[in-house]
Design a protein around this motif. Structure first.
Motif, PDB file in Angstrom:
ATOM      1  N   ALA A  34     -35.988  53.174  31.109  1.00 14.36           N
ATOM      2  CA  ALA A  34     -35.608  51.876  30.522  1.00 14.36           C
ATOM      3  C   ALA A  34     -34.134  51.878  30.125  1.00 14.36           C
ATOM      4  N   GLY A  35     -33.707  52.900  29.417  1.00 15.49           N
ATOM      5  CA  GLY A  35     -32.313  52.967  28.972  1.00 15.49           C
ATOM      6  C   GLY A  35     -31.329  53.094  30.118  1.00 15.49           C
ATOM      7  N   LEU A  36     -31.643  53.952  31.080  1.00 16.34           N
ATOM      8  CA  LEU A  36     -30.740  54.139  32.224  1.00 16.34           C
ATOM      9  C   LEU A  36     -30.663  52.886  33.091  1.00 16.34           C
ATOM     10  N   PHE A  37     -31.795  52.213  33.282  1.00 16.34           N
ATOM     11  CA  PHE A  37     -31.806  50.986  34.077  1.00 16.34           C
ATOM     12  C   PHE A  37     -30.941  49.921  33.414  1.00 16.34           C
ATOM     13  N   VAL A  38     -31.111  49.746  32.115  1.00 11.69           N
ATOM     14  CA  VAL A  38     -30.299  48.766  31.384  1.00 11.69           C
ATOM     15  C   VAL A  38     -28.822  49.138  31.473  1.00 11.69           C
ATOM     16  N   MET A 113     -48.192  47.449  38.098  1.00 10.68           N
ATOM     17  CA  MET A 113     -46.794  47.351  37.690  1.00 10.68           C
ATOM     18  C   MET A 113     -46.098  48.711  37.798  1.00 10.68           C
ATOM     19  N   ILE A 114     -46.785  49.774  37.428  1.00  6.36           N
ATOM     20  CA  ILE A 114     -46.184  51.107  37.525  1.00  6.36           C
ATOM     21  C   ILE A 114     -45.859  51.440  38.970  1.00  6.36           C
ATOM     22  N   TYR A 115     -46.809  51.243  39.867  1.00  8.44           N
ATOM     23  CA  TYR A 115     -46.548  51.519  41.280  1.00  8.44           C
ATOM     24  C   TYR A 115     -45.403  50.648  41.791  1.00  8.44           C
ATOM     25  N   ASN A 116     -45.413  49.386  41.421  1.00 13.29           N
ATOM     26  CA  ASN A 116     -44.347  48.460  41.804  1.00 13.29           C
ATOM     27  C   ASN A 116     -42.989  48.989  41.346  1.00 13.29           C
ATOM     28  N   LEU A 117     -42.893  49.370  40.077  1.00 13.45           N
ATOM     29  CA  LEU A 117     -41.599  49.805  39.541  1.00 13.45           C
ATOM     30  C   LEU A 117     -41.156  51.138  40.129  1.00 13.45           C
ATOM     31  N   LEU A 118     -42.072  52.069  40.339  1.00  8.29           N
ATOM     32  CA  LEU A 118     -41.689  53.352  40.943  1.00  8.29           C
ATOM     33  C   LEU A 118     -41.117  53.143  42.350  1.00  8.29           C
ATOM     34  N   VAL A 119     -41.812  52.350  43.148  1.00 12.76           N
ATOM     35  CA  VAL A 119     -41.328  52.081  44.513  1.00 12.76           C
ATOM     36  C   VAL A 119     -40.014  51.319  44.470  1.00 12.76           C
ATOM     37  N   THR A 120     -39.917  50.321  43.611  1.00 14.48           N
ATOM     38  CA  THR A 120     -38.691  49.522  43.517  1.00 14.48           C
ATOM     39  C   THR A 120     -37.508  50.388  43.095  1.00 14.48           C
ATOM     40  N   ALA A 153     -36.606  44.254  40.360  1.00 13.51           N
ATOM     41  CA  ALA A 153     -36.860  45.145  39.221  1.00 13.51           C
ATOM     42  C   ALA A 153     -36.631  44.414  37.906  1.00 13.51           C
ATOM     43  N   GLU A 154     -35.580  43.626  37.829  1.00  7.58           N
ATOM     44  CA  GLU A 154     -35.314  42.881  36.594  1.00  7.58           C
ATOM     45  C   GLU A 154     -36.440  41.895  36.289  1.00  7.58           C
ATOM     46  N   LEU A 155     -36.934  41.188  37.315  1.00  3.27           N
ATOM     47  CA  LEU A 155     -38.077  40.277  37.124  1.00  3.27           C
ATOM     48  C   LEU A 155     -39.331  41.055  36.714  1.00  3.27           C
ATOM     49  N   SER A 156     -39.537  42.197  37.340  1.00  2.00           N
ATOM     50  CA  SER A 156     -40.707  43.020  37.031  1.00  2.00           C
ATOM     51  C   SER A 156     -40.649  43.550  35.607  1.00  2.00           C
ATOM     52  N   VAL A 157     -39.476  43.988  35.185  1.00  2.00           N
ATOM     53  CA  VAL A 157     -39.321  44.496  33.819  1.00  2.00           C
ATOM     54  C   VAL A 157     -39.580  43.365  32.817  1.00  2.00           C
ATOM     55  N   ALA A 158     -39.053  42.184  33.097  1.00  2.00           N
ATOM     56  CA  ALA A 158     -39.305  41.045  32.205  1.00  2.00           C
ATOM     57  C   ALA A 158     -40.803  40.745  32.141  1.00  2.00           C
ATOM     58  N   HIS A 160     -43.207  42.835  32.708  1.00  2.00           N
ATOM     59  CA  HIS A 160     -43.816  43.972  32.013  1.00  2.00           C
ATOM     60  C   HIS A 160     -43.714  43.799  30.494  1.00  2.00           C
ATOM     61  N   ILE A 161     -42.548  43.426  30.019  1.00  6.84           N
ATOM     62  CA  ILE A 161     -42.342  43.242  28.580  1.00  6.84           C
ATOM     63  C   ILE A 161     -43.221  42.113  28.049  1.00  6.84           C
ATOM     64  N   VAL A 162     -43.249  40.995  28.773  1.00 13.48           N
ATOM     65  CA  VAL A 162     -44.100  39.866  28.361  1.00 13.48           C
ATOM     66  C   VAL A 162     -45.561  40.299  28.360  1.00 13.48           C
ATOM     67  N   ALA A 163     -45.989  41.016  29.381  1.00 14.83           N
ATOM     68  CA  ALA A 163     -47.387  41.455  29.464  1.00 14.83           C
ATOM     69  C   ALA A 163     -47.741  42.402  28.323  1.00 14.83           C
ATOM     70  N   VAL A 164     -46.831  43.291  27.967  1.00 16.18           N
ATOM     71  CA  VAL A 164     -47.085  44.210  26.846  1.00 16.18           C
ATOM     72  C   VAL A 164     -47.265  43.416  25.557  1.00 16.18           C
ATOM     73  N   ILE A 165     -46.430  42.433  25.344  1.00 14.88           N
ATOM     74  CA  ILE A 165     -46.549  41.611  24.131  1.00 14.88           C
ATOM     75  C   ILE A 165     -47.853  40.824  24.138  1.00 14.88           C
ATOM     76  N   VAL A 166     -48.134  40.145  25.242  1.00 16.13           N
ATOM     77  CA  VAL A 166     -49.345  39.318  25.343  1.00 16.13           C
ATOM     78  C   VAL A 166     -50.601  40.175  25.200  1.00 16.13           C
ATOM     79  N   GLU A 167     -50.653  41.285  25.912  1.00 15.78           N
ATOM     80  CA  GLU A 167     -51.848  42.128  25.852  1.00 15.78           C
ATOM     81  C   GLU A 167     -51.983  42.815  24.497  1.00 15.78           C
ATOM     82  N   SER A 168     -50.874  43.178  23.877  1.00 16.71           N
ATOM     83  CA  SER A 168     -50.947  43.760  22.532  1.00 16.71           C
ATOM     84  C   SER A 168     -51.563  42.767  21.554  1.00 16.71           C
ATOM     85  N   LEU A 169     -51.134  41.521  21.634  1.00 16.84           N
ATOM     86  CA  LEU A 169     -51.685  40.493  20.748  1.00 16.84           C
ATOM     87  C   LEU A 169     -53.131  40.171  21.098  1.00 16.84           C
TER      88      LEU A 169
END
Length: 191
Positions: A34-38, A113-120, A153-158, A160-169
């Motif tokens: 995450a940090g290196l990508f940003v 999402m993990i497979y998507n991001l690893l390949v991307t 990757a940027e769309l996927s990360v966005a 991913h973040i939205v999904a983490v928030i939605v699923e956490s709630l």
């Protein structure tokens, strides 16, 4: 009723429980990527050596993660979260109907999402490296592929973040904290 897809360890949210899920390597990998990508996407110039070295580091980390996915701890292994269209559809159905069904490890959509991001990330690193070689210096398609993969990757990360928030709630499970502590706390269903 548990999902039919046996590649995911899951539980219906009925009782409070705490599970040690993410090992230190998985957590370090996640936050380092995450940090290196940003850093590479927003703070370095593609023409600068630092951009290239960050890309090589990301590629090496992805390689290490792939190896860890074969030999690592239970929830880090790819065999624990095989890609599953039926599992993903079941998870979407749960989301649409309001059914809370927590997965101890990765959920089916999370796995995709993990497979998507690893390949991307590998496509980004590979196309970026090609642009530095004599054979592909100035050739258009590696640059185009690199830009398309970065945008994806940027769309996927966005997402991913939205999904983490939605699923956490939705599930009442703090997924972000689990990626920091390694422990996933699954609470009693409040309904």
């Amino acid at each position: 009723m548990a999902h039919e897809d046996a590649s995911f360890t899951d539980i219906s949210i009925q009782a409070a429980s705490s599970h040690q899920v993410w090992d230190p390597f998985v957590r370090l990998f996640h936050w380092a990527i995450a940090g290196l990508f940003v850093a590479n996407a927003f703070f370095t110039s593609p023409k600068h050596d630092l951009h290239h070295w960050i890309g090589y580091t990301i590629a090496a980390l992805v390689g290490a993660r792939i190896l860890w996915g074969l030999i690592g701890t239970r929830h880090a292994r790819f065999s624990d979260f095989l890609p599953s269209v039926s599992g993903a559809l079941n998870q979407l159905r749960d989301m649409a109907t309001g059914r809370r069904h927590a997965h101890i490890g990765h959920s089916p959509l999370g796995a995709l999402m993990i497979y998507n991001l690893l390949v991307t990330l590998l496509v980004i690193a590979g196309s970026g490296w090609l642009m530095t070689t004599d054979a592909y210096w100035g050739v258009k398609w590696p640059k185009d592929l690199h830009e398309i993969a970065v945008n994806w990757a940027e769309l996927s990360v966005a997402a991913h973040i939205v999904a983490v928030i939605v699923e956490s709630l939705r599930l009442r499970v703090n997924l972000a904290r689990a990626m920091i502590t390694g422990k996933k706390d699954i609470r009693r269903d409040s309904r």
